[in-house]
Write a protein that holds these residues in place. Structure first.
Motif, short mmCIF file in Angstrom:
data_model
loop_
_atom_site.label_atom_id
_atom_site.label_comp_id
_atom_site.label_asym_id
_atom_site.label_seq_id
_atom_site.Cartn_x
_atom_site.Cartn_y
_atom_site.Cartn_z
N UNK A 19 0.84 -1.21 0.00
CA UNK A 19 0.00 0.00 0.00
C UNK A 19 0.87 1.25 0.00
N UNK A 20 0.39 2.32 -0.68
CA UNK A 20 1.08 3.61 -0.68
C UNK A 20 0.46 4.49 0.38
N UNK A 21 1.28 4.91 1.34
CA UNK A 21 0.80 5.76 2.42
C UNK A 21 1.22 7.21 2.17
N UNK A 22 0.31 8.08 2.52
CA UNK A 22 0.63 9.52 2.44
C UNK A 22 -0.14 10.21 3.55
N UNK A 23 0.60 10.79 4.48
CA UNK A 23 0.00 11.47 5.63
C UNK A 23 -1.01 10.55 6.33
N UNK A 24 -0.54 9.32 6.66
CA UNK A 24 -1.31 8.33 7.41
C UNK A 24 -2.55 7.85 6.68
N UNK A 25 -2.63 8.00 5.40
CA UNK A 25 -3.73 7.49 4.61
C UNK A 25 -3.20 6.56 3.53
N UNK A 26 -4.02 5.58 3.17
CA UNK A 26 -3.66 4.68 2.08
C UNK A 26 -4.23 5.27 0.80
N UNK A 27 -3.33 5.72 -0.11
CA UNK A 27 -3.77 6.37 -1.34
C UNK A 27 -3.95 5.38 -2.47
N UNK A 28 -3.38 4.23 -2.38
CA UNK A 28 -3.47 3.24 -3.44
C UNK A 28 -2.47 2.13 -3.22
N UNK A 29 -2.02 1.53 -4.34
CA UNK A 29 -1.09 0.42 -4.24
C UNK A 29 0.07 0.59 -5.19
N UNK A 30 1.20 0.01 -4.80
CA UNK A 30 2.41 0.00 -5.61
C UNK A 30 2.78 -1.45 -5.89
N UNK A 31 2.77 -1.79 -7.20
CA UNK A 31 2.99 -3.19 -7.60
C UNK A 31 4.26 -3.29 -8.42
N UNK A 32 5.02 -4.36 -8.18
CA UNK A 32 6.18 -4.65 -9.00
C UNK A 32 6.06 -6.08 -9.52
N UNK A 33 6.30 -6.25 -10.81
CA UNK A 33 6.39 -7.58 -11.41
C UNK A 33 7.87 -7.92 -11.48
N UNK A 34 8.27 -8.96 -10.78
CA UNK A 34 9.69 -9.29 -10.74
C UNK A 34 9.97 -10.55 -11.56
N UNK A 35 11.09 -10.54 -12.25
CA UNK A 35 11.55 -11.66 -13.06
C UNK A 35 12.28 -12.65 -12.16
N UNK A 36 11.76 -13.87 -12.08
CA UNK A 36 12.32 -14.90 -11.19
C UNK A 36 13.31 -15.83 -11.89
N UNK A 37 13.60 -15.57 -13.16
CA UNK A 37 14.51 -16.48 -13.87
C UNK A 37 15.87 -16.57 -13.19
N UNK A 38 16.35 -15.42 -12.71
CA UNK A 38 17.62 -15.45 -11.98
C UNK A 38 17.49 -16.25 -10.68
N UNK A 39 16.34 -16.11 -10.02
CA UNK A 39 16.09 -16.87 -8.79
C UNK A 39 16.09 -18.37 -9.06
N UNK A 40 15.39 -18.78 -10.13
CA UNK A 40 15.32 -20.21 -10.47
C UNK A 40 16.70 -20.74 -10.87
N UNK A 41 17.50 -19.92 -11.54
CA UNK A 41 18.84 -20.34 -11.89
C UNK A 41 19.68 -20.57 -10.64
N UNK A 42 19.50 -19.69 -9.66
CA UNK A 42 20.20 -19.84 -8.39
C UNK A 42 19.76 -21.13 -7.69
N UNK A 43 18.46 -21.42 -7.74
CA UNK A 43 17.94 -22.64 -7.12
C UNK A 43 18.54 -23.88 -7.78
N UNK A 44 18.61 -23.86 -9.12
CA UNK A 44 19.18 -25.02 -9.83
C UNK A 44 20.64 -25.22 -9.49
N UNK A 45 21.37 -24.12 -9.38
CA UNK A 45 22.79 -24.23 -9.03
C UNK A 45 22.97 -24.84 -7.64
N UNK A 46 22.16 -24.37 -6.70
CA UNK A 46 22.26 -24.91 -5.33
C UNK A 46 21.86 -26.37 -5.30
N UNK A 47 20.76 -26.72 -6.03
CA UNK A 47 20.30 -28.12 -6.07
C UNK A 47 21.37 -29.03 -6.65
N UNK A 48 21.98 -28.57 -7.77
CA UNK A 48 23.01 -29.39 -8.41
C UNK A 48 24.18 -29.63 -7.47
#
Length: 460
Positions: A158-187
């Motif tokens: 949530x986006x706060x401004x002067x103790x009020x919720x004005x809306x939302x802030x969304x991020x779409x994150x790319x997990x390909x790097x995360x999955x590559x890290x998981x594969x490396x650790x698993x291997x």
């Protein structure tokens, strides 16, 4: 050579090695799957936490603006966020959006396909609950410049401004790097586990092969030879293996078993002879009443015994002792035993001999000697006026006291050649009336009366 291989596959050594190998393999497979789930879940969770911290930093920049709804300035903040140093993070950014309380996207890094968000789902929950949303589902809606699928997840704060919720802030994150890290650790994890398992298996195989052949198979062969001799009737055969381990204890147990069997066979041979002599005596004077009476007495005695807490071998002794408590009557002439009229004094004295006759019959039977106490004392009285020994109170064996009550009940309620048996109510009344007459143990009488009343009420 082939025969030797077949024999090895049938040995205990091979079976133990095979079981351990299979067990370790199954455990390893389970561990692989379980570990991969834990590693993947942990890394994904950590990535979402990093994204959450990243968004909170952007929110602080938006809060510093004069107007948080200024689309150009907010979009500038979002676009600038993409240039922040995220090389140490486990993800990269696909897009960032800001939407207001109406669900309208008013600022973005790259123009989205839709300019509104559905507030009935997680987008609205973030505003209503004033709590961040860490994406639960991994999406595959994007493709990179090489045509590879991009795995992504949404994180919203949530986006706060002067103790009020004005809306939302969304991020779409790319997990390909995360999955590559998981594969490396698993291997890396799998390689180490396989190496450790291989070393452990080789070590266990060598160790078990040596120990089993040296410390188990040779002694077991000796034990097998001795047990074969015992099974063939050589009860004097003994094991000479004596170490103080499990096999040594097994050897000593086999020796004890051999001694017990040897003694048991000797005892049984003696008992069989004595039983045959006793049965020949019993067959001379058997009558139908005595058999029925003994069964009834045994049944009542067992019920009362259970009620007062007797169990196990003692209860079995009570039942068997009750069954043969009148065996001595085989020595009483039918003219006295089944006489329809009143017995003369000398005839009654003859009847009173049957406890001693029973004890005498049982005396040669070593295994049944403990029953003779019941048979001998079941006509003793609590006040000491009974027979044959005039025992009083606690001097009377406890099991004999129980049989005395069961014997009296069946004698009162059962039919005789000279009279009809009393009814249940009359017999129960007589027991209650005679409770303190000195014939029976008063406490046992109370328990018996309650037992019969409960049994009658339950049957009704």
């Amino acid at each position: 050579m082939i025969i030797m291989r077949i024999k090895f596959f049938q040995t205990l050594s091979f079976q133990v090695i095979l079981i351990i190998a299979l067990g370790l393999s199954v455990m390893t497979l389970v561990q692989f799957n379980y570990s991969e789930e834990i590693i993947e879940g942990s890394i994904l969770h950590e990535t979402k936490k990093q994204a959450l911290a990243y968004l909170l930093g952007i929110e602080r920049e938006i809060q510093a603006l004069p107007d948080p709804y200024d689309s150009l300035r907010v979009s500038g903040v979002l676009y600038g966020a993409k240039t922040h140093d995220i090389s140490q993070l486990g993800f990269s950014i696909i897009n960032i959006y800001c939407y207001n309380r109406a669900g309208e996207i008013f600022a973005f890094m790259d123009e989205p396909d839709k300019l509104t968000k559905d507030l009935s789902a997680e987008y609205g929950e973030v505003i209503r609950k004033n709590a961040p949303y860490l994406g639960r589902e991994i999406e595959s809606n994007h493709v990179d410049e090489n045509g590879n699928i991009i795995h992504s997840v949404d994180v919203i704060v949530p986006i706060h401004y002067k103790n009020e919720v004005l809306g939302g802030l969304e991020v779409e994150i790319n997990l390909n790097r995360t999955f590559e890290m998981i594969r490396e650790i698993d291997d890396l994890y799998e390689k180490r586990i396989v190496f450790m398992l291989s070393v452990a298996l080789v070590g266990m195989v060598l160790f078990i092969f040596l120990i089993v052949n040296w410390r188990v198979l040779a002694p077991l062969r000796q034990l097998g030879e001795v047990t074969k001799k015992i099974a063939a009737g050589e009860f004097k055969a003994r094991v000479e293996y004596g170490p103080k381990n499990e096999i040594g204890r097994l050897g000593r147990s086999i020796n004890e078993m051999a001694r017990s069997i040897e003694a048991l066979f000797h005892e049984l041979n003696q008992a069989y002879i004595a039983i045959l002599n006793s049965l020949s005596k019993a067959l001379e004077a058997r009558d139908e009443y005595t058999a029925n009476h003994s069964e009834n007495v045994a049944r009542y005695a067992v019920k009362l015994g259970r009620r007062v807490g007797i169990s196990g071998d003692e209860l079995k002794s009570l039942a068997q002792g009750a069954m043969i408590h009148d065996l001595g009557k085989i020595g009483i002439p039918d003219s006295i035993l089944n006489k329809p009229g009143k017995l003369r004094e000398e005839e009654y004295a003859k009847i009173q001999e049957h406890p001693l006759l029973t004890a005498a019959i049982l005396r040669p039977l070593e295994k049944f000697r403990h029953f003779s106490d019941i048979a001998r004392s079941h006509h003793e009285r609590w006040d000491g006026l009974g027979y044959p020994d005039g025992l009083r109170g606690d001097e009377i064996p406890y099991l004999a006291r129980i049989v005395a009550i069961a014997d009296s009940w069946d004698a009162i309620t059962g039919d005789r050649v000279y009279r009809k048996g009393a009814g249940f109510k009359k017999a129960l009344s007589l027991f209650e009336k005679e409770r303190d007459s000195g014939q029976w143990d008063p406490e046992l009488v109370d328990e018996f009366v309650r037992m019969m009343q409960e049994e009658k009420e339950g049957g009704a």
